[in-house]
Enzyme design. Sequence first.
Site, PDB file in Angstrom:
ATOM      1  CD  GLU A 143      -2.510   1.148   2.773  1.00  0.00           C
ATOM      2  OE1 GLU A 143      -3.606   1.698   2.848  1.00  0.00           O
ATOM      3  OE2 GLU A 143      -1.963   0.561   3.746  1.00  0.00           O
TER       4      GLU A 143
ATOM      5  CE  LYS B 103      -7.415   0.999   3.675  1.00  0.00           C
ATOM      6  NZ  LYS B 103      -6.287   1.615   4.414  1.00  0.00           N
TER       7      LYS B 103
ATOM      8  CB  CYS C  57      -4.114  -1.655   4.470  1.00  0.00           C
ATOM      9  SG  CYS C  57      -3.157  -1.411   6.001  1.00  0.00           S
TER      10      CYS C  57
END
Length: 282
Positions: free
Chosen positions: A44, A116, A157
């Site tokens: 990330e 995300k 994440c």
Amino acid sequence: MPRPLHIACLQTRPMPDFDSAITEALGLAERAVAEGAELLCLPEYCGALVSRDGVIVPPSAPEADHPALAALRDFAASKQVWMQVGSVAVDGPDGRIVNRGFLLDAGGGIRARYDKIHMFDIQLSETEVYRESTFVSPGSAAVIEETPWGSVGHTICYDLRFPQLYRDLARAGAEILTVPAAFTAKTGAAHWHVLNRARAIENGAFVVAACAFGPCPGGGAAYGHSLIVDPWGKVLADGGEGPAVVGAVIDLDEVAAARARIPSLAHDRSYRQPRPPARAAE
């Protein structure tokens, strides 16, 4: 017949600007290709990562002009390898950035984009606070894409803590679940390994989790320990600490074998949601 794939995580360090991030990523990418990797996975914010007072404020650029993305696309094309660009900060439409990952093919073309979904808004202690949503606009769509080896499901994440996303990807056919991250050192030490292994076991899928390592410019630190986990939950590779190329040869046929042994993806049943218990009168 086996479906082998030589896959590698590039365990980069958080870098403060595009140029240093590109240098870090391409150096490890060269090593991975020299070792035979066919699909390279980055963490990330591999295009640069900075924090300020607990707020993630990475350098950003429009997608069409993003220096880090352009450099990685050129590398993929020149080496004829696929790359999973964990994420870079892309200028968004509302003044915030978008935490966006990319899947690049061996010609440098963009095969998939993933924004995300889940924002890292937490308070670990009185002094350690993170508010990703302050500067990051969340995504709203799960993404799966075909590669020459099998189907890849994309996450980033903090998504790791939301198992239904992974189940949806697996039920849609994902055989590899990618988890690029800059997991904090504190939460990583407590939860990183068990969460990645759980997502692999629950879904009978390979989990490939490239995680940045080291201090973040502006405060905080990333945990490292990039992982490649097989569908039975076995850790095939662990990057430990420091910059690293974390590689393994995986066999995608193991996905079907694991799902045949425990076909839980076909066993979902509907049920009534529980009601919160009534509190006794004081």
